[in-house]
Structures are given as structure tokens and as C-alpha cells.
Design a protein around this motif. Structure first.
Motif, PDB file in Angstrom:
ATOM      1  N   TRP B 260       0.802  -1.221   0.000  1.00 23.58           N
ATOM      2  CA  TRP B 260       0.000   0.000   0.000  1.00 23.58           C
ATOM      3  C   TRP B 260       0.832   1.266   0.000  1.00 23.58           C
ATOM      4  O   TRP B 260       0.510   2.233  -0.681  1.00 23.58           O
ATOM      5  N   VAL B 261       1.876   1.286   0.787  1.00 31.11           N
ATOM      6  CA  VAL B 261       2.613   2.534   0.949  1.00 31.11           C
ATOM      7  C   VAL B 261       3.738   2.639  -0.079  1.00 31.11           C
ATOM      8  O   VAL B 261       4.130   3.722  -0.476  1.00 31.11           O
ATOM      9  N   ASP B 262       4.210   1.470  -0.534  1.00 33.96           N
ATOM     10  CA  ASP B 262       5.421   1.473  -1.339  1.00 33.96           C
ATOM     11  C   ASP B 262       5.134   1.064  -2.780  1.00 33.96           C
ATOM     12  O   ASP B 262       4.989   1.898  -3.673  1.00 33.96           O
ATOM     13  N   GLU B 265       1.393   1.794  -4.504  1.00 36.27           N
ATOM     14  CA  GLU B 265       0.805   3.043  -4.039  1.00 36.27           C
ATOM     15  C   GLU B 265      -0.042   3.731  -5.116  1.00 36.27           C
ATOM     16  O   GLU B 265      -1.128   4.236  -4.803  1.00 36.27           O
ATOM     17  N   SER B 273      -8.297   2.891   2.165  1.00 39.99           N
ATOM     18  CA  SER B 273      -7.455   3.058   3.353  1.00 39.99           C
ATOM     19  C   SER B 273      -8.282   3.582   4.522  1.00 39.99           C
ATOM     20  O   SER B 273      -8.008   3.249   5.677  1.00 39.99           O
ATOM     21  N   THR B 320      -1.910   8.398   3.777  1.00 41.87           N
ATOM     22  CA  THR B 320      -2.341   8.695   2.402  1.00 41.87           C
ATOM     23  C   THR B 320      -2.094  10.143   1.994  1.00 41.87           C
ATOM     24  O   THR B 320      -1.865  10.427   0.834  1.00 41.87           O
ATOM     25  N   LEU B 490       6.393   8.119  -0.334  1.00 40.78           N
ATOM     26  CA  LEU B 490       5.189   8.732   0.237  1.00 40.78           C
ATOM     27  C   LEU B 490       5.422   9.266   1.648  1.00 40.78           C
ATOM     28  O   LEU B 490       4.859  10.292   2.030  1.00 40.78           O
TER      29      LEU B 490
END
Lengths: 109, 496, 239
Positions: B260-262, B265, B273, B320, B490
Motif C-alpha cells: 500500500w505505501v510502497d 501506491e 485506506s 495517504t 510517500l
């Protein structure tokens, strides 16, 4: 409809059929088989993807993934079956919940 | 030699437990114990060296087979990886020491050692893997060794709990694998570094991320998919319970965060989220209330895990927006994973000592425990301080970061959840710890089977972990710095 | 002993149907949207096949390019076997040939088939280098031969020693690991086969893997078979 579409759609259907059986069948053997059907579905999707570009030779990578996946599935199935069998040996039934067992009926299970 | 170790470091971190595992099986009980201890001790300097190297040099990349991604598989170490390996290694060492006393030389439990070493190696492999298909194999290794460890006692409840866990774990892996297949179909790679450049937010990509998320959420036991966790974690032998709650659930969470973050994304969308955050909040409230209502100590600790997993998922809505809020949420979420790992393993090990010594873990029969087993009662109490998030514990730092993140992002309601969760944790911790230091009840007879005090190694292993969780708050800054090394774009926009 | 009900309550089935419909729709949409122009890694595999040490692309991926997956996959197999043994009543995988009735037809069949199967296994192992085949296929046939022997009462002498059984189960993984570590000691990276030795090393690893996979499959069969025998003996049936 291309070959890829056919295989991936059949694979998706198998995955969902297994998922349904896993959720609705109380017998542990059914649940383990349901997971097997679902994994076959995933392998179908991968085999379909291997042919998405066409040409004489399919993409070897999804094939390698399927082979690895099959070995993993064989291992986890063997283990799950051994677990189910041991549960049957210890409890006399092959279900997770006592509510799923018809106590009134005679031998079997 | 030093140069060789530096070059081969990421591989060695994985290979040490994986070499020990088959040897522990091959050579049998007596040797299994020694091999596990040697492997645990060897892993310590390697994990520390890994963290030090990452701080000095930034991201490490090890090309297995010399091919390099996307053709080959890379082991990748950034700050997040190094932190997870470090906490696994530390918790692993104390669990090993505890288990030496707990299982003793009993032939019945000889399978514990190879299974535990396989689990340890699999966790390291999972944290280091830079390839989403390889992660599928790692996930299966982690799950299968964990399930086998749950069923080790062969008690009915444990076997049924193991089966429920197994079915959930395999289903979770299949959802994940289906997502991997779709990603390869759409983007032509399973290498994370390559994917980062090529993923698009299209129909296939979003479906892939959705499937993988469902699978990993099931494996992490996020409310409402937590049904399998309390029976599995409470019925497992206590050293196993400790590892499951402290480390295993964090494995699938780790992959989820990576995605999700990397990596994925660009495919993520804020709505989902927020859903993860809401589920996390529900888990905190609901899990804490359930914990408070339990009659057995290990069930209480297991439901506390359901609640604490909720905090981890507050990371998703808070990162996010990017900026300072994202950096704080990133540090807070990962720091929480670490402090919870130390505190929760301490709690389960302490509960295990109680169970082994007094033959039961009924909460209303444990009054006055502090007089009979002062070290164990102390370990549980100190771990409770981290669970509540009181200063100066690691739990406090984690929650502080999360509260900061939610205020910075303007989404103050997440902070409200964090505070409420702390109060609820205080309620269930005091429900147990209060009587521990109160009047003695009659139920504290040493069980016939295991009469006499437990080995001091068991009691002190729990205490050291609990103190570790507490001290983490004081020495937290280096750890926060480590978490931020080569962090995803992010969250890396602002330095701490 | 209770009989497990065949079906769940209607509410569970309706909920399951709704979930499956949702997942099915999502999946169908997703697979139909897979672009048919994405070549994947096939060109990259082709370009490196010559230096991989084998001629079959799938074998090259499994053993060389993604050999690490295969190493972990062997770990899964060994792990599952240890798990199954930990659940079996005897916990050793030694076969008590209570079920192995000396059926003359079965035993004649086994005597005829077992050597052929071992031969086929060897062929599959060798063929993996240039055609579909390899350690897993070879090991499966070897395992099947072992199951056949076990069923016809010949297997007992194979598993005389518990240590021998443990050794057979773990030797493939141990040799694979040793090769990998050897490559690291020789100055390469994990699983980095030196180009001139790649073929030989892979054949050595594959051969021992075949032995282990065969032993593992036989053990899985034998270990999971024993609790039922135990149960039958305990309840006074069988024999």
C-alpha cells in the motif's frame, strides 16, 4: 474469446466454487478439497496468463509459478489432511463446530 | 572474513535459521535444543550488523543467483526490514531461552525445535524478500510452521484451533496468489522494484490489490476476519503463543504495508485506506471489550492482540496524505509493531509460566500471584504499561506519533480512537494486574504435575522482554531514525 | 461419533453466495482486462537461457533464475512432513504393515512395477534438463513406487532406522543449502552457479531432491495412514 480469456475465466470460476464450498460445507474433508479446487483455479489463471501474448512458446514464468504453487499446495493439503484426521481421531468427528454434528445419527462421519 | 560477512549479510540472516532447522530435525531432541540456541545466538550479531549497515549505507540489495530483478529474486533491506528482523531476532532469542525451560527434554515436544527454526527463518525470508511471488512462498512457510506449532500439544481444542487457523491461512494465501497472478498478467513482473515503476491504476491492478488486501487482512486477523486468532493464540503452547502474537501476524501486515505505501501506491485509493482505518478502530474497541470479558488469562491476552492489531491499521488512512503526517504515522505504526511484539511476547510468556506452575489460568483464581511468582507478576504488569501506552513505554511513543499524525492530517478522530483504546487497555490490564498484587486466593496451589518453581530462565525471559518494551520509549529515537532509512517516497518527504 | 451435517444453514449459504458473486464479478472483470500485449519476462528468460546451464526454459527459471523460490519450496515440503509426523500417532512415520495383506496379485504387480517406476523416475530426472521433467516429477514417481511397495507389504525394510528416515527426508534440502552456501564461500552470491559448473551442480541438487521428494511423499502417506490403524486397533476392529 481468446485462449487466455477462456482459461482465466474458468480459473476464476473454480476459485469461486472452492470459496463457496469452503464457507458452506462443515465437513473438514470438504473444506480441504474446496481449498484444493480454489488453488487449481488460481493455477488455471496463471496458465492462461502464460499464453496471453500468443506465439509458439508460452511464457515460462507463470509455468514455474504453477509448479512451485503445486508443491506448496501438495504440502499444505497433506498437512491439513493429517490435521483433520487427527481431529477425527481425538474428537470422533471431522467438523470445527459441535453445532455441525448430528449427534442423533448412528456411526459414520 | 569481515568483508565476506558484509557482502553476504542479507543471505546469512535467512540462512542461519534455515540451516539450523533441518539439522535440528535430523539430529533429534537433545541436539535440537542446542542447535536452536546456537542459531538464536548467531542471529543476534547478524541482525544488529544488518541494522547498522542500513543506517550507514542506506538500502541494501542482494541479488540471489547473481541475476538481479526482474529476472531473479532480490533480497532488499531498508529501515523497515531491518527493524522487523531486529525485533524478530530479539524476541526469538528470549522465546528460545524460555522454551528450553518450558519444554525441557520431553521427547513429545521434539518437533518444536525444527518447526520453530523454520518459522524463524521464514519470517526473516519474508521481511527480506523483494519479490511478490517469493513472498507467497514465505507466507506459506510462516503459516504452515505456525499452524503446526499450535497443534503441538495434540489437545483437542488446540487441534481444532490449528485447523481453523490453517483454513484461514491457506485461503488468505490463495487470495494473495491470485493478486500476484493478476499483477504479473497486467504488468509483466513480480519484482517489487520493477513494479514500482510500471504499476497503473487500471481494472486489473485494482482488482489485484483488492484481492491481496483481503487475503493479507485475513492472515493478519483484522476485525471482522479475526475469528481464528483467539482460539489459536490462546490454545498454543505459550512460547508459540508469544511468537504468533508478537511476530507472525506482523508478517502479513508487513507485506500489506509494503504494497500500500510502497509498491502499489499508485493503485491505492483513499476510500479503501479509510475502510482499513475504520476496521482497525473497530478492532481496538471491540477487541479490548472482549479482552475485558474473558475468564482465562491467555484468552484475555489473545483478544488484546486483536485490539492491538487495530492500531497497526490506523497507519493506512494516516499516510495517504503524505507530508509530516505520513512520516509520523509511518514511524508510529512500525514503532507500535515493535513495542507490541516485546510487550505481548512478555505477557504470553508470563501467562505460560502461570499455566505451567499452577495448572490453570483462570483470572479469578490468580489473586496474590505477586507473592508466589513475583518476577512473573512484575513482567505481566510492566508489559501492561506498554499495552496501555503510558510514558515512558514504547507503547507511549507509538501512540504519541499516531496522535501527532492525526492532528497534523486534520483527521482528529483517529487520535480519539487511540486515546480510547489506551483507556480500554488500562481496564483489562488492571482487571488482571490488580488482583495479582492483592489478596491471595486459595487456587494458587502448585499443580501436582509441575510442582516447584519454574526455571529462573523462564521467568526472567518474560521480564527482560517486558523491560525492553518499557525502555523502548526512552531509547526510541535511534529506532525511529532506523525506521525512516530509505523509507518509501510517500512517507520520506519530511525528515523526523 | 457424530455424523457431520452436509450443509450449512440457509443464512450462511445466502451470505456465502453473495460473497462469491462479488469476488467472481471482480475476478471476471479483472482477467478480461489483462492486456494481451504484455510480454512478461519471457524475452528476458530467452536472452539468458544460454548461460543458465539448462535448455528448458521452465527448468532454468525454477533452478537458476528463481532457484531461491525452489529452495524455499523444498523447505515447505520438509516443514509439512515434520508437521504431519508431529500429528501422526507413532510420530516416526515407521510403517506398521497391519494393512499390508500379502495379496499375491498386488505383490506380483508391485514386484513388476516398482523397478519400472524407479527407471522412469531416473529418466524424468535426466529429461528435466531439456524437456518437461525434473526433480519433482521424478520424485513423485519414486514416491508412488514407494507407496505401492508400502501397500503391498514391502516397505518395512526401507524404514528400519528412524535416523535413516529423517536423513532421507531432509537430505535434498540440506544438499541444496550446502550447494548454495558453497557458492557463497567460493566467492559468489547465494545460489549463483559458476557458469562452467552450473549443469553439474544442478544435476547433483536435483538428484538428491528426487530422493528426498520420494521419501517425503512416502512418509506423508505412511504417517497419515497410521492414526486410522491405531484407531481401528483401539476399537478392536481391523485385523
Amino acid at each position: 474469446m481468446s485462449q487466455t480469456d477462456l482459461y482465466t475465466l474458468v480459473g476464476s470460476a473454480l476459485f469461486v466454487i472452492g470459496l463457496y464450498a469452503l464457507m458452506t460445507r462443515p465437513h473438514l474433508l470438504h473444506k480441504v478439497l474446496a481449498l484444493n479446487i480454489s488453488s487449481s483455479g488460481v493455477f488455471f489463471v496463471l496458465v492462461g496468463i502464460a499464453r496471453r501474448v500468443g506465439g509458439p512458446v508460452p511464457d515460462p514464468l507463470p509455468h514455474a509459478m504453477v509448479l512451485t504453487g503445486i508443491v506448496v499446495t501438495v504440502s499444505s493439503t497433506a498437512f491439513a489432511l493429517a490435521l483433520a484426521k487427527r481431529i477425527y481421531t481425538e474428537t470422533g468427528t471431522a467438523a470445527l463446530d459441535a453445532a455441525d454434528v448430528d449427534v442423533g445419527e448412528s456411526l459414520g462421519g | 572474513m569481515a568483508e565476506w560477512i558484509a557482502r553476504q549479510l542479507p543471505a546469512l540472516v535467512v540462512l542461519v535459521p534455515f540451516t539450523a532447522a533441518p539439522l535440528a530435525y535430523l539430529l533429534g531432541t537433545g541436539f535440537g535444543r542446542q542447535i536452536a540456541l546456537i542459531s538464536a545466538l548467531l542471529s543476534q550479531p547478524l541482525a544488529i550488523l544488518l541494522a547498522v549497515t542500513v543506517v550507514r549505507e542506506g538500502e541494501l540489495r542482494y541479488e540471489v543467483g547473481g541475476w538481479g530483478g526482474p529476472l531473479g529474486i532480490d533480497l532488499v533491506v531498508d529501515g523497515f526490514t531491518a527493524v522487523m528482523v531486529l525485533v524478530t531476532t530479539v524476541v526469538g532469542l528470549f522465546v528460545t531461552v524460555y522454551a528450553l525451560g518450558y519444554f525441557g527434554n520431553r521427547e513429545r515436544y521434539r518437533f518444536f525445535w525444527p518447526l520453530w527454526l523454520f518459522l524463524w527463518g521464514s519470517l526473516h525470508a519474508l521481511f527480506l524478500s523483494g519479490d511478490i511471488f517469493n513472498l507467497y512462498v514465505c507466507l506459506e512457510l510462516v503459516s504452515m510452521s505456525a499452524v503446526a506449532l499450535v497443534g503441538l500439544t495434540l489437545r483437542r481444542e488446540a487441534l481444532v484451533a490449528a485447523m481453523r487457523y490453517m483454513l484461514a491461512a491457506i485461503l488468505g494465501s490463495l487470495f494473495y496468489l491470485l493478486g500476484v497472478a493478476l499483477i504479473y498478467g497486467a504488468f509483466g513482473s513480480v519484482d517489487m522494484q520493477t513494479l514500482r515503476e510500471v504499476v497503473r491504476s487500471d481494472t486489473t491492478g485494482q482488482a489485484a490489490l483488492a484481492l491481496m488486501t483481503v487475503g493479507l487482512v485475513l492472515k493478519t486477523a483484522l476485525f471482522p476476519l479475526h475469528f481464528w486468532l483467539p482460539p489459536a493464540h490462546s490454545n498454543a503452547p505459550s512460547p508459540v503463543s508469544a511468537v504468533l502474537s508478537a511476530l507472525v501476524v506482523k508478517g502479513s501486515f508487513y507485506i500489506l504495508v509494503r504494497l500500500w505505501v510502497d509498491v502499489a501506491e499508485p493503485m491505492a485509493f483513499p476510500g479503501v485506506s479509510t475502510v482499513l482505518g475504520v476496521l482497525g478502530s473497530t478492532a481496538i474497541i471491540w477487541g479490548s471489550i472482549q479482552a475485558f470479558r474473558q475468564q482465562r488469562l491467555k484468552m484475555l491476552v489473545a483478544y488484546s492482540t486483536v485490539a492491538q492489531i487495530g492500531y497497526l491499521f490506523l497507519l493506512f488512512p494516516l499516510v495517504t496524505g503524505g507530508g509530516q503526517a505520513a512520516a509520523d504515522a509511518w514511524m508510529g505504526g512500525i514503532f507500535h509493531a515493535v513495542s507490541h511484539a516485546l510487550a505481548k511476547s512478555a505477557m504470553f510468556l508470563a501467562a505460560g509460566t502461570v499455566l505451567a506452575r499452577f495448572g490453570h489460568d483462570r483470572i479469578d483464581g490468580l489473586g496474590g500471584l505477586s507473592r508466589r511468582a513475583p518476577v512473573t507478576a512484575m513482567a505481566f504488569g510492566l508489559a501492561g504499561v506498554t499495552m496501555m501506552g503510558l510514558p515512558p513505554s514504547g507503547g507511549f511513543v507509538a501512540k504519541w506519533q499516531m496522535i501527532r499524525a492525526s492532528i497534523e492530517s486534520g483527521e482528529w478522530w483517529w487520535a480519539a480512537v487511540v486515546v480510547t483504546g489506551g483507556l480500554l487497555a488500562a481496564a483489562y490490564v488492571f482487571r488482571v494486574v490488580g488482583p495479582f498484587f492483592g489478596r491471595e486466593v486459595d487456587d494458587l496451589d502448585d499443580a501436582d504435575l509441575n510442582a516447584g518453581p519454574s526455571p529462573w530462565t523462564m521467568e526472567s525471559a518474560a521480564l527482560v522482554l517486558a523491560i525492553g518494551a518499557l525502555v523502548l520509549g526512552i531509547v526510541g529515537q535511534p529506532l525511529l531514525d532506523l525506521i525512516m532509512v530509505s523509507a518509501p517516497a510517500l512517507v520520506a518527504g519530511v525528515t523526523p | 461419533m457424530g455424523k457431520v451435517t452436509a450443509k450449512s444453514p440457509i443464512a450462511v449459504r445466502v451470505a456465502a453466495l453473495a460473497i462469491c458473486a462479488g469476488v467472481g464479478a471482480l475476478l471476471a472483470r479483472a482477467v478480461l482486462a489483462i492486456p494481451e500485449t504484455e510480454p512478461g519476462l519471457a524475452p528476458l528468460v530467452d536472452a539468458n537461457l544460454a548461460v543458465s546451464g539448462v535448455k528448458n526454459a521452465v527448468t532454468a527459471v525454477l533452478l537458476n533464475f528463481r532457484g531461491y523460490d525452489t529452495l524455499l519450496e523444498i523447505a515447505v515440503l520438509v516443514l509439512a512432513t515434520i508437521g504431519v509426523l508431529s500429528l501422526s500417532v507413532t510420530q516416526t512415520g515407521t510403517w506398521d504393515p497391519i494393512a499390508a495383506q500379502a495379496d499375491p496379485v498386488l505383490s506380483a504387480l508391485a514386484r513388476f512395477l516398482a523397478p519400472v517406476m524407479i527407471l522412469v523416475s531416473g529418466y524424468l530426472l535426466w529429461a528435466g534438463e531439456h524437456a518437461p521433467g525434473g526433480a519433482f516429477q521424478a520424485g513423485s514417481v519414486l514416491g508412488a513406487a514407494g507407496v505401492l511397495l508400502a501397500l503391498s507389504g514391502y516397505a518395512r525394510p526401507i524404514w528400519v532406522s528412524r535416523f535413516a528416515l529423517r536423513a532421507a527426508i531432509s537430505v535434498g534440502f540440506v544438499v541444496f543449502l550446502a550447494t548454495a552456501i558453497g557458492e557463497m564461500l567460493a566467492g559468489g552470491l547465494l545460489l549463483e552457479y559458476p557458469a562452467d559448473l552450473a549443469k553439474t551442480l544442478m544435476l547433483v541438487v536435483e538428484t538428491w531432491l528426487t530422493v528426498s521428494i520420494g521419501a517425503i511423499l512416502i512418509s506423508l502417506f505412511i504417517a497419515s495412514a497410521s492414526p486410522a490403524e491405531e484407531l481401528r486397533r483401539r476399537s478392536g476392529g481391523g485385523e
